[in-house]
Design an enzyme around this catalytic site. Sequence first.
Site, short mmCIF file in Angstrom:
data_model
loop_
_atom_site.label_atom_id
_atom_site.label_comp_id
_atom_site.label_asym_id
_atom_site.label_seq_id
_atom_site.Cartn_x
_atom_site.Cartn_y
_atom_site.Cartn_z
N LYS A 122 47.73 -46.38 10.94
CA LYS A 122 46.31 -46.76 9.88
C LYS A 122 46.02 -45.47 8.75
O LYS A 122 45.67 -44.56 9.23
CB LYS A 122 44.87 -47.35 10.03
CG LYS A 122 43.86 -47.47 8.97
CD LYS A 122 43.11 -48.00 9.28
CE LYS A 122 41.53 -48.83 8.28
NZ LYS A 122 40.58 -48.20 8.14
N CYS A 175 40.61 -41.20 9.50
CA CYS A 175 39.20 -40.67 9.23
C CYS A 175 39.09 -39.51 8.88
O CYS A 175 40.20 -38.83 8.33
CB CYS A 175 39.15 -40.10 10.26
SG CYS A 175 37.80 -39.32 11.08
N GLN A 220 42.88 -46.97 19.39
CA GLN A 220 43.78 -45.79 18.73
C GLN A 220 43.69 -45.10 19.32
O GLN A 220 42.85 -44.35 19.76
CB GLN A 220 42.93 -46.07 17.70
CG GLN A 220 43.35 -45.81 16.44
CD GLN A 220 42.85 -45.38 14.73
OE1 GLN A 220 41.29 -45.12 14.70
NE2 GLN A 220 43.24 -46.37 14.06
N MET A 226 36.35 -48.35 13.43
CA MET A 226 34.91 -47.87 12.15
C MET A 226 34.16 -46.73 13.83
O MET A 226 33.59 -47.65 14.64
CB MET A 226 34.05 -48.51 11.72
CG MET A 226 34.32 -49.36 10.45
SD MET A 226 32.86 -50.71 9.33
CE MET A 226 31.98 -49.11 9.46
N GLY A 251 35.92 -53.64 7.80
CA GLY A 251 34.82 -52.71 8.32
C GLY A 251 33.28 -52.85 8.41
O GLY A 251 32.92 -53.97 8.78
N ARG A 252 32.98 -52.79 7.31
CA ARG A 252 31.48 -52.58 6.59
C ARG A 252 31.18 -53.77 6.56
O ARG A 252 30.49 -54.48 7.15
CB ARG A 252 31.34 -51.53 5.83
CG ARG A 252 31.77 -50.27 5.45
CD ARG A 252 31.84 -48.89 4.64
NE ARG A 252 32.63 -49.60 3.89
CZ ARG A 252 32.44 -49.79 2.18
NH1 ARG A 252 30.94 -49.42 1.84
NH2 ARG A 252 32.99 -50.23 1.55
N ASN A 282 42.64 -53.48 2.60
CA ASN A 282 41.19 -53.05 4.13
C ASN A 282 40.61 -51.88 2.67
O ASN A 282 41.27 -51.14 1.84
CB ASN A 282 41.81 -51.73 4.71
CG ASN A 282 40.22 -51.30 5.80
OD1 ASN A 282 40.28 -49.97 5.77
ND2 ASN A 282 39.61 -52.64 6.11
N GLY A 283 39.29 -52.65 3.15
CA GLY A 283 38.54 -51.62 2.13
C GLY A 283 37.93 -52.94 1.01
O GLY A 283 38.24 -53.59 -0.06
N GLU A 284 36.17 -52.78 0.93
CA GLU A 284 35.53 -53.72 -0.16
C GLU A 284 35.55 -55.10 -0.64
O GLU A 284 35.90 -56.17 -1.34
CB GLU A 284 35.83 -53.19 -2.21
CG GLU A 284 35.74 -51.68 -2.22
CD GLU A 284 33.91 -50.81 -1.83
OE1 GLU A 284 33.64 -52.53 -2.73
OE2 GLU A 284 33.63 -50.52 -1.25
#
Length: 314
Positions: free
Chosen positions: A139, A98, A68, A8, A223-224, A199-201
């Site tokens: 990614k 990104c 990365q 991130m 991440g978040r 990845n995600g949520e």
Amino acid sequence: MRVILAPMQGVLDHLMREVLTSVNDYDLCVSEFVRVVDQLLPTKVFYRIAPELRQGGKTRAGTPVRVQLLGQHPEWLAENAVRAIALGSPGVDLNFGCPAPTVNKSKGGAVLLKEPEAVYRIVKAVREAVPAHLPVSAKIRLGYDDKSLFLENAHAASDGGAVELAVHARTKREGYRPPAHWEYVDAIRRALPIPVTANGEIWNHEDALTCARVSGCDSLMVGRGAVSLPNLARVMKTNCPHMSWSEALRLMVSYTEQDLAGEKADYYPSRIKQWFSYLKREYSQADALFTEVRLLKHADEIRARLLVESERHP
């Protein structure tokens, strides 16, 4: 379950990686991106973004950190990949996800998903440059404006030689808005001969199980959620209790002391406030404290307020 700490930009820097891997069992971290334009970058750039290179390419807790790269020119990305490996990175990851407008305008990140052939050329050049025994991963998102090329881009990365693929299950246009479309990750997983990471949520143990079930993946990237719930990886793997507010405060104090002792202490107020903005999702106490902290401008004031709060919640 394999759990990877996501790259991130501007959030999961090396200090945050150190703090989070100290209380979790992450299997891998991916660094913030190294922006490659038209030159071989000096070693100081790599050390600035991934200081873990000075300690064997791992955090102090022993978690590997893969550098990365982000850019559009295959030849320059390949040269910089070789440099990252020479400096100690245990592999190289390539950024095609990104969503930042400034990055996309210069043909970096998610905008490359409009051109699967470009994805293929970049991955192929880097794969040919990096020693065969070290991983080259990528990614992606599900697309830029829409999902029409999601399989083409996944195949482009795999055909180019990526040994694993992480998929943020949204398009660039969807940004970070829920939901994450894990079913598309399942389609990618079924189509490719290489491991795929979803990845995600993912915010808790239940989300992890649901994501794994829908995507079919046993490798997940966060991440978040990792910044919102500091022991998320452990929660995902073991269904242990969520870190308490008092424990989170102690972690913030540790982060504060390390940050203020570093070379970028001037940026501490904005960074700790940014962390508060994520912690509010998990902790109502963080929301209340943030109403005070966000008005403070000086690092010493914020540090003192955190120490007082930590003493109130031993």
